[in-house]
Write a protein that holds these residues in place. Structure first.
Motif, PDB file in Angstrom:
ATOM      1  N   THR A 136       0.493  -1.159   0.190  1.00 51.68           N
ATOM      2  CA  THR A 136      -0.370   0.157  -0.207  1.00 51.68           C
ATOM      3  C   THR A 136       0.742   1.741  -0.157  1.00 51.68           C
ATOM      4  O   THR A 136       0.268   2.404  -0.574  1.00 51.68           O
ATOM      5  CB  THR A 136      -1.176  -0.424   1.074  1.00 51.68           C
ATOM      6  N   ILE A 137       2.235   0.852  -0.006  1.00 51.50           N
ATOM      7  CA  ILE A 137       3.423   2.107   0.630  1.00 51.50           C
ATOM      8  C   ILE A 137       3.817   2.851  -0.499  1.00 51.50           C
ATOM      9  O   ILE A 137       3.127   4.413  -1.091  1.00 51.50           O
ATOM     10  CB  ILE A 137       4.159   1.788   1.083  1.00 51.50           C
ATOM     11  N   THR A 138       2.799   1.812  -1.795  1.00 50.00           N
ATOM     12  CA  THR A 138       3.291   2.639  -3.763  1.00 50.00           C
ATOM     13  C   THR A 138       1.907   3.714  -3.780  1.00 50.00           C
ATOM     14  O   THR A 138       2.393   4.563  -4.446  1.00 50.00           O
ATOM     15  CB  THR A 138       2.815   1.150  -4.785  1.00 50.00           C
ATOM     16  N   GLY A 139       0.430   3.518  -3.182  1.00 50.79           N
ATOM     17  CA  GLY A 139      -0.395   4.217  -3.209  1.00 50.79           C
ATOM     18  C   GLY A 139      -0.229   5.719  -2.469  1.00 50.79           C
ATOM     19  O   GLY A 139      -0.619   6.452  -3.674  1.00 50.79           O
ATOM     20  N   TRP A 140       0.669   5.597  -1.531  1.00 47.03           N
ATOM     21  CA  TRP A 140       0.798   6.860  -0.707  1.00 47.03           C
ATOM     22  C   TRP A 140       1.960   7.629  -1.845  1.00 47.03           C
ATOM     23  O   TRP A 140       2.176   8.235  -1.218  1.00 47.03           O
ATOM     24  CB  TRP A 140       1.502   6.196   0.417  1.00 47.03           C
ATOM     25  N   ALA A 146      -5.657   5.853   1.974  1.00 45.20           N
ATOM     26  CA  ALA A 146      -5.768   5.282   3.894  1.00 45.20           C
ATOM     27  C   ALA A 146      -7.010   4.385   3.770  1.00 45.20           C
ATOM     28  O   ALA A 146      -6.735   3.544   4.471  1.00 45.20           O
ATOM     29  CB  ALA A 146      -5.984   7.074   4.503  1.00 45.20           C
ATOM     30  N   PHE A 147      -7.817   4.345   3.236  1.00 46.45           N
ATOM     31  CA  PHE A 147      -8.379   2.889   3.136  1.00 46.45           C
ATOM     32  C   PHE A 147      -8.033   2.119   3.107  1.00 46.45           C
ATOM     33  O   PHE A 147      -8.275   0.455   3.252  1.00 46.45           O
ATOM     34  CB  PHE A 147      -9.366   3.870   2.463  1.00 46.45           C
ATOM     35  N   HIS A 148      -6.931   1.873   1.896  1.00 45.50           N
ATOM     36  CA  HIS A 148      -6.660   0.518   1.571  1.00 45.50           C
ATOM     37  C   HIS A 148      -5.028  -0.122   2.575  1.00 45.50           C
ATOM     38  O   HIS A 148      -5.265  -0.526   2.745  1.00 45.50           O
ATOM     39  CB  HIS A 148      -5.549   0.852  -0.383  1.00 45.50           C
ATOM     40  N   SER A 149      -4.891   1.087   3.004  1.00 47.00           N
ATOM     41  CA  SER A 149      -4.458   0.637   4.524  1.00 47.00           C
ATOM     42  C   SER A 149      -4.647   0.149   5.041  1.00 47.00           C
ATOM     43  O   SER A 149      -4.304  -0.521   6.330  1.00 47.00           O
ATOM     44  CB  SER A 149      -2.704   2.054   4.679  1.00 47.00           C
ATOM     45  N   LEU A 150      -5.794   0.669   5.893  1.00 52.01           N
ATOM     46  CA  LEU A 150      -6.596   0.731   6.926  1.00 52.01           C
ATOM     47  C   LEU A 150      -7.272  -0.668   6.582  1.00 52.01           C
ATOM     48  O   LEU A 150      -6.909  -1.426   7.488  1.00 52.01           O
ATOM     49  CB  LEU A 150      -8.027   1.231   6.792  1.00 52.01           C
ATOM     50  N   PHE A 151      -7.452  -1.329   5.437  1.00 49.76           N
ATOM     51  CA  PHE A 151      -8.389  -2.686   5.706  1.00 49.76           C
ATOM     52  C   PHE A 151      -7.275  -3.970   5.896  1.00 49.76           C
ATOM     53  O   PHE A 151      -7.535  -5.421   5.920  1.00 49.76           O
ATOM     54  CB  PHE A 151      -9.623  -2.912   4.335  1.00 49.76           C
ATOM     55  N   ASN A 152      -6.143  -3.245   4.989  1.00 51.88           N
ATOM     56  CA  ASN A 152      -4.795  -4.494   4.851  1.00 51.88           C
ATOM     57  C   ASN A 152      -4.354  -5.058   6.038  1.00 51.88           C
ATOM     58  O   ASN A 152      -4.499  -5.736   6.738  1.00 51.88           O
ATOM     59  CB  ASN A 152      -4.124  -3.586   4.498  1.00 51.88           C
ATOM     60  N   PHE A 153      -4.418  -3.547   6.958  1.00 51.33           N
ATOM     61  CA  PHE A 153      -4.081  -3.688   8.806  1.00 51.33           C
ATOM     62  C   PHE A 153      -5.136  -4.208   9.291  1.00 51.33           C
ATOM     63  O   PHE A 153      -4.576  -5.393  10.668  1.00 51.33           O
ATOM     64  CB  PHE A 153      -3.781  -2.472   9.072  1.00 51.33           C
TER      65      PHE A 153
END
Length: 539
Positions: A95-99, A287-294
């Protein structure tokens, strides 16, 4: 064809090309260090998650991280739970790629200076040394990513009047499900979830789709990556297939979680975090992408044991296939392929020790010995053929040394199997106290060594084996004299004495091979602390 569509497709192509180039450069620059990092710092599930996330953030490729984890798991360096931790962490790290896209592509407009970065990177690649060239390749790929993003933005902006949020399924339960399937389809076509995320971020930025629609598609991107991972493990080792299946289950769990929390997330964003509507929706999307993976990790971690047992039942261990971990796909990664070879040899060595222990301590049918030894020798031959196809760069001195150590271990195990066929030479030790004492010590050392080898994470203490062999080697003259004097006193015939001396030589050579196998497999343990002697005797 509309110019906006052409620009969008071209931008997507440039983005994918930039990701490929950047990842390749980063792997060449930090590949060995990354492999050491995975092996050295992965000691538990949580450390595996952290390592997987960090490595993926560095390499910008969850696939590269997962492949390395699969290889280490197959080689016995990582347990299933540790490898699962790396897989979980890799999904979070990707998800860092998105950031990066949001911060440098939309916030800082890095596309304006991307062309100079590409030029500098290519010049470094052309005229620099190996590491500088790899860094230049990564820099050129980094710049190309943002050239692609800028082109994608331009194309999406040109489509603003043609493609609108109304062109996509609505933000309803059924509509979100359809958008997830669209996301899966895009990932299957592009073979990159990062490309899908970049498209979604650009579309949200230009108003082509809404935040809720883009969020549903991002869920689909994550699910789509599981098909690629699953296809890559077909026909692979048990460890590879288990890791691929675990990846599928993890992404499905996170997708289900994301699907049900999406309405709550969108409502919270609109009413609490962005009531005025002046915040960037692309930030909310990543942020949503990182959130649901976490959240997927948080949900699965407490049930990891049950999860591991489920995966193990679905994909059981291979039956009597010691070469199962020698995957063809690992040949391209010399470090992992060598480690898989080393671990295969350790398995054969354990079996040989068990066979010898049984031959020393109980009656074993000659037919069974021949059958077992034939199987072990076939495994050794297959391993030798596998290793002959591993290409190691001469500049990579550490990998070369590891490879040499594994070859030497292979040689000693082959010699040891030949010694097993000569066990009848020990018949002459019966009723000879001196030789019986040596045999008892050797039996004890073999048993302890075999037990220690069962723990793949444990570093063995080779000192007792070395000391035992040195005592036999240095005491050869004294032992031979004692055997000769004893035969003279007891009136043993000359042939009996020769058989006793021959049995003593067998014990010396056998103990030497056992010690050297342990020494070489220890020295070849990749990315772990090595305890090899600084001045080993010649082989």
């Amino acid at each position: 064809m509309d110019s906006g569509i052409i620009s969008s497709l071209g931008g997507l192509g440039l983005f994918l090309l930039g990701m490929v180039i950047m990842t390749r450069g980063l792997k060449e620059l930090a590949g060995d260090s990354i492999r050491r990092m995975i092996a050295r710092f992965t000691r538990s599930l949580l450390s595996g998650i952290s390592t997987g996330a960090i490595v993926t953030a560095i390499l910008q490729s969850s696939s590269a991280t997962t492949v390395t984890a699969v290889g280490f798991a197959g080689a016995g360096l990582l347990t299933l739970s540790q490898s699962l931790g790396i897989v979980f962490g890799a999904n979070l790290g990707t998800t860092i790629t998105g950031w990066i896209v949001v911060l440098f592509g939309f916030q800082f407009k890095l596309g304006q200076i991307a062309f100079p970065l590409i030029l500098v990177g290519i010049l470094l690649n052309l005229f620099g040394g190996r590491r500088v060239a790899a860094a230049g390749f990564a820099l050129a790929g980094f710049g190309l990513v943002f050239v692609g993003i800028e082109s994608l933005q331009g194309g999406m902006s040109g489509l603003a009047n043609i493609v609108t949020p109304q062109s996509f399924p609505p933000d309803t339960w059924l509509g979100r499900l359809l958008l997830i399937f669209i996301g899966v389809g895009i990932t299957l076509v592009t073979q990159s979830s990062s490309a899908g995320v970049a498209m979604a971020l650009t579309a949200v930025h230009t108003g082509t789709i809404s935040l809720a629609q883009a969020s549903a598609m991002v869920i689909g991107f994550d699910v789509g990556t599981t098909f690629t991972a699953l296809m890559a493990t077909l026909g692979g080792s048990v460890a590879a297939r288990r890791t691929g299946m675990a990846h599928v289950f993890y992404n499905i769990v996170t997708a289900v979680v994301a699907y049900f929390i999406l309405p709550v997330y969108i409502w919270s964003w609109n009413h609490y975090w962005n009531p005025a509507g002046d915040q960037s929706p692309e930030v909310a999307l990543v942020a949503f992408h990182s959130l649901f993976n976490f959240l997927g990790i948080v949900i699965l971690v407490p049930f990891l044991n049950q999860f591991s047992r489920l995966i193990t039942r679905m994909i059981p261990d291979a039956v009597n296939d010691q070469t199962e971990r020698l995957e063809e796909s690992l040949i391209q990664n010399p470090n992992v392929a060598i480690e898989a070879s080393r671990s295969t040899l350790v398995d054969v060595f354990q079996n040989v020790l068990q066979l010898m222990y049984a031959m020393f301590t109980s009656e074993v049918h000659r037919e069974q010995i021949e059958e077992d030894l034939k199987q072990y020798q076939n495994t050794l031959e297959t391993t030798a053929q596998y290793m002959s196809r591993i290409n190691v760069s001469e500049a990579d001195t550490e990998t070369l040394r590891c490879n040499q150590q594994v070859v030497l271990a292979l040689d000693h195990i082959q010699r040891l199997t030949r010694r097993c066929k000569e066990m009848d030479r020990l018949d002459a030790t019966h009723n000879v106290k001196l030789l019986n004492e040596i045999v008892e010590q050797l039996i004890s050392l073999m048993h302890k060594t075999e037990e220690s080898l069962q723990d793949h994470a444990k570093l063995l203490d080779e000192q007792p084996l070395e000391t035992f062999w040195l005592q036999l080697e240095k005491g050869q003259k004294s032992t031979r004299r004692q055997l000769t004097e004893s035969a003279t006193k007891t009136g043993s015939d000359f042939e009996t004495l020769l058989r006793q001396l021959d049995a003593f030589r067998w014990l010396i050579r056998t103990s030497f091979h056992i010690w050297r196998v342990v020494h070489h497999v220890q020295a070849a343990r990749m990315m772990l602390k090595k305890e090899a002697s600084e001045h080993p005797p010649s082989d």
